[in-house]
Design a protein around this motif. Sequence first.
Motif, PDB file in Angstrom:
ATOM      1  N   PHE A  19     -43.265 -28.185  15.829  1.00 30.78           N
ATOM      2  CA  PHE A  19     -42.331 -27.677  14.821  1.00 30.78           C
ATOM      3  C   PHE A  19     -41.363 -26.675  15.438  1.00 30.78           C
ATOM      4  O   PHE A  19     -40.168 -26.690  15.158  1.00 30.78           O
ATOM      5  CB  PHE A  19     -43.101 -27.027  13.673  1.00 30.78           C
ATOM      6  CG  PHE A  19     -42.227 -26.315  12.695  1.00 30.78           C
ATOM      7  CD1 PHE A  19     -41.427 -27.027  11.810  1.00 30.78           C
ATOM      8  CD2 PHE A  19     -42.187 -24.934  12.658  1.00 30.78           C
ATOM      9  CE1 PHE A  19     -40.613 -26.372  10.910  1.00 30.78           C
ATOM     10  CE2 PHE A  19     -41.369 -24.268  11.764  1.00 30.78           C
ATOM     11  CZ  PHE A  19     -40.581 -24.986  10.883  1.00 30.78           C
ATOM     12  N   LEU A  20     -41.869 -25.813  16.313  1.00 33.22           N
ATOM     13  CA  LEU A  20     -40.999 -24.829  16.956  1.00 33.22           C
ATOM     14  C   LEU A  20     -39.964 -25.503  17.850  1.00 33.22           C
ATOM     15  O   LEU A  20     -38.825 -25.048  17.944  1.00 33.22           O
ATOM     16  CB  LEU A  20     -41.823 -23.839  17.774  1.00 33.22           C
ATOM     17  CG  LEU A  20     -42.703 -22.895  16.970  1.00 33.22           C
ATOM     18  CD1 LEU A  20     -43.492 -21.995  17.913  1.00 33.22           C
ATOM     19  CD2 LEU A  20     -41.893 -22.072  16.008  1.00 33.22           C
ATOM     20  N   GLY A  21     -40.357 -26.574  18.513  1.00 36.58           N
ATOM     21  CA  GLY A  21     -39.404 -27.306  19.341  1.00 36.58           C
ATOM     22  C   GLY A  21     -38.267 -27.880  18.522  1.00 36.58           C
ATOM     23  O   GLY A  21     -37.098 -27.814  18.920  1.00 36.58           O
ATOM     24  N   ILE A  22     -38.601 -28.445  17.361  1.00 35.12           N
ATOM     25  CA  ILE A  22     -37.563 -28.987  16.478  1.00 35.12           C
ATOM     26  C   ILE A  22     -36.699 -27.872  15.917  1.00 35.12           C
ATOM     27  O   ILE A  22     -35.472 -27.971  15.881  1.00 35.12           O
ATOM     28  CB  ILE A  22     -38.215 -29.806  15.340  1.00 35.12           C
ATOM     29  CG1 ILE A  22     -38.882 -31.051  15.927  1.00 35.12           C
ATOM     30  CG2 ILE A  22     -37.202 -30.177  14.275  1.00 35.12           C
ATOM     31  CD1 ILE A  22     -39.772 -31.788  14.957  1.00 35.12           C
ATOM     32  N   LEU A  23     -37.313 -26.791  15.499  1.00 33.08           N
ATOM     33  CA  LEU A  23     -36.567 -25.655  14.956  1.00 33.08           C
ATOM     34  C   LEU A  23     -35.631 -25.059  15.999  1.00 33.08           C
ATOM     35  O   LEU A  23     -34.469 -24.761  15.706  1.00 33.08           O
ATOM     36  CB  LEU A  23     -37.548 -24.580  14.464  1.00 33.08           C
ATOM     37  CG  LEU A  23     -36.941 -23.331  13.857  1.00 33.08           C
ATOM     38  CD1 LEU A  23     -36.257 -23.685  12.537  1.00 33.08           C
ATOM     39  CD2 LEU A  23     -38.005 -22.283  13.634  1.00 33.08           C
ATOM     40  N   ALA A  24     -36.103 -24.906  17.214  1.00 33.84           N
ATOM     41  CA  ALA A  24     -35.267 -24.341  18.278  1.00 33.84           C
ATOM     42  C   ALA A  24     -34.091 -25.260  18.594  1.00 33.84           C
ATOM     43  O   ALA A  24     -32.996 -24.791  18.908  1.00 33.84           O
ATOM     44  CB  ALA A  24     -36.104 -24.116  19.525  1.00 33.84           C
ATOM     45  N   HIS A  25     -34.300 -26.562  18.490  1.00 31.87           N
ATOM     46  CA  HIS A  25     -33.213 -27.500  18.759  1.00 31.87           C
ATOM     47  C   HIS A  25     -32.111 -27.391  17.708  1.00 31.87           C
ATOM     48  O   HIS A  25     -30.930 -27.319  18.044  1.00 31.87           O
ATOM     49  CB  HIS A  25     -33.763 -28.929  18.798  1.00 31.87           C
ATOM     50  CG  HIS A  25     -32.694 -29.962  18.942  1.00 31.87           C
ATOM     51  ND1 HIS A  25     -32.041 -30.167  20.130  1.00 31.87           N
ATOM     52  CD2 HIS A  25     -32.149 -30.822  18.045  1.00 31.87           C
ATOM     53  CE1 HIS A  25     -31.144 -31.130  19.958  1.00 31.87           C
ATOM     54  NE2 HIS A  25     -31.201 -31.539  18.698  1.00 31.87           N
ATOM     55  N   VAL A  30     -31.641 -19.761  22.055  1.00 33.81           N
ATOM     56  CA  VAL A  30     -31.924 -19.818  23.480  1.00 33.81           C
ATOM     57  C   VAL A  30     -33.355 -19.340  23.739  1.00 33.81           C
ATOM     58  O   VAL A  30     -33.755 -18.264  23.289  1.00 33.81           O
ATOM     59  CB  VAL A  30     -30.914 -18.945  24.261  1.00 33.81           C
ATOM     60  CG1 VAL A  30     -31.245 -18.942  25.735  1.00 33.81           C
ATOM     61  CG2 VAL A  30     -29.504 -19.432  24.015  1.00 33.81           C
ATOM     62  N   ALA A  31     -34.132 -20.147  24.427  1.00 37.65           N
ATOM     63  CA  ALA A  31     -35.512 -19.842  24.835  1.00 37.65           C
ATOM     64  C   ALA A  31     -36.461 -19.629  23.657  1.00 37.65           C
ATOM     65  O   ALA A  31     -37.492 -18.985  23.802  1.00 37.65           O
ATOM     66  CB  ALA A  31     -35.546 -18.638  25.766  1.00 37.65           C
ATOM     67  N   ALA A  32     -36.136 -20.172  22.503  1.00 38.79           N
ATOM     68  CA  ALA A  32     -36.992 -19.982  21.324  1.00 38.79           C
ATOM     69  C   ALA A  32     -38.360 -20.616  21.526  1.00 38.79           C
ATOM     70  O   ALA A  32     -39.373 -20.034  21.150  1.00 38.79           O
ATOM     71  CB  ALA A  32     -36.326 -20.558  20.089  1.00 38.79           C
ATOM     72  N   PHE A  33     -38.400 -21.803  22.131  1.00 38.80           N
ATOM     73  CA  PHE A  33     -39.681 -22.467  22.338  1.00 38.80           C
ATOM     74  C   PHE A  33     -40.582 -21.617  23.225  1.00 38.80           C
ATOM     75  O   PHE A  33     -41.756 -21.423  22.916  1.00 38.80           O
ATOM     76  CB  PHE A  33     -39.479 -23.848  22.968  1.00 38.80           C
ATOM     77  CG  PHE A  33     -40.776 -24.527  23.289  1.00 38.80           C
ATOM     78  CD1 PHE A  33     -41.489 -25.173  22.299  1.00 38.80           C
ATOM     79  CD2 PHE A  33     -41.302 -24.494  24.567  1.00 38.80           C
ATOM     80  CE1 PHE A  33     -42.696 -25.789  22.585  1.00 38.80           C
ATOM     81  CE2 PHE A  33     -42.507 -25.108  24.859  1.00 38.80           C
ATOM     82  CZ  PHE A  33     -43.199 -25.756  23.873  1.00 38.80           C
ATOM     83  N   THR A  34     -40.042 -21.101  24.304  1.00 35.41           N
ATOM     84  CA  THR A  34     -40.842 -20.307  25.237  1.00 35.41           C
ATOM     85  C   THR A  34     -41.350 -19.040  24.575  1.00 35.41           C
ATOM     86  O   THR A  34     -42.537 -18.713  24.675  1.00 35.41           O
ATOM     87  CB  THR A  34     -40.013 -19.951  26.481  1.00 35.41           C
ATOM     88  OG1 THR A  34     -39.497 -21.150  27.050  1.00 35.41           O
ATOM     89  CG2 THR A  34     -40.848 -19.226  27.503  1.00 35.41           C
TER      90      THR A  34
END
Length: 63
Positions: A19-25, A30-34
């Motif tokens: 979910f975080l990967g989709i949200l960050a996209h 910038v660098a939200a997933f990490t």
Amino acid sequence: MDARACAGRDLFLLVFLGFLGILAHFARIVAAFTILAVFALGLLGVPEDQAMAMALIVQGRAC
């Protein structure tokens, strides 16, 4: 921990980080997933430096 607790934790990480990967996209953060992956792993008791290494390895394999 028993096997069911480990499976539940792993499922939570899979869904939450996906979910975080989709949200960050879509949010173009910038660098939200990490950042959020390190936060989520920290909630599970993983040390910060090890969590950062794990998140960067996963992110590097996705490219």
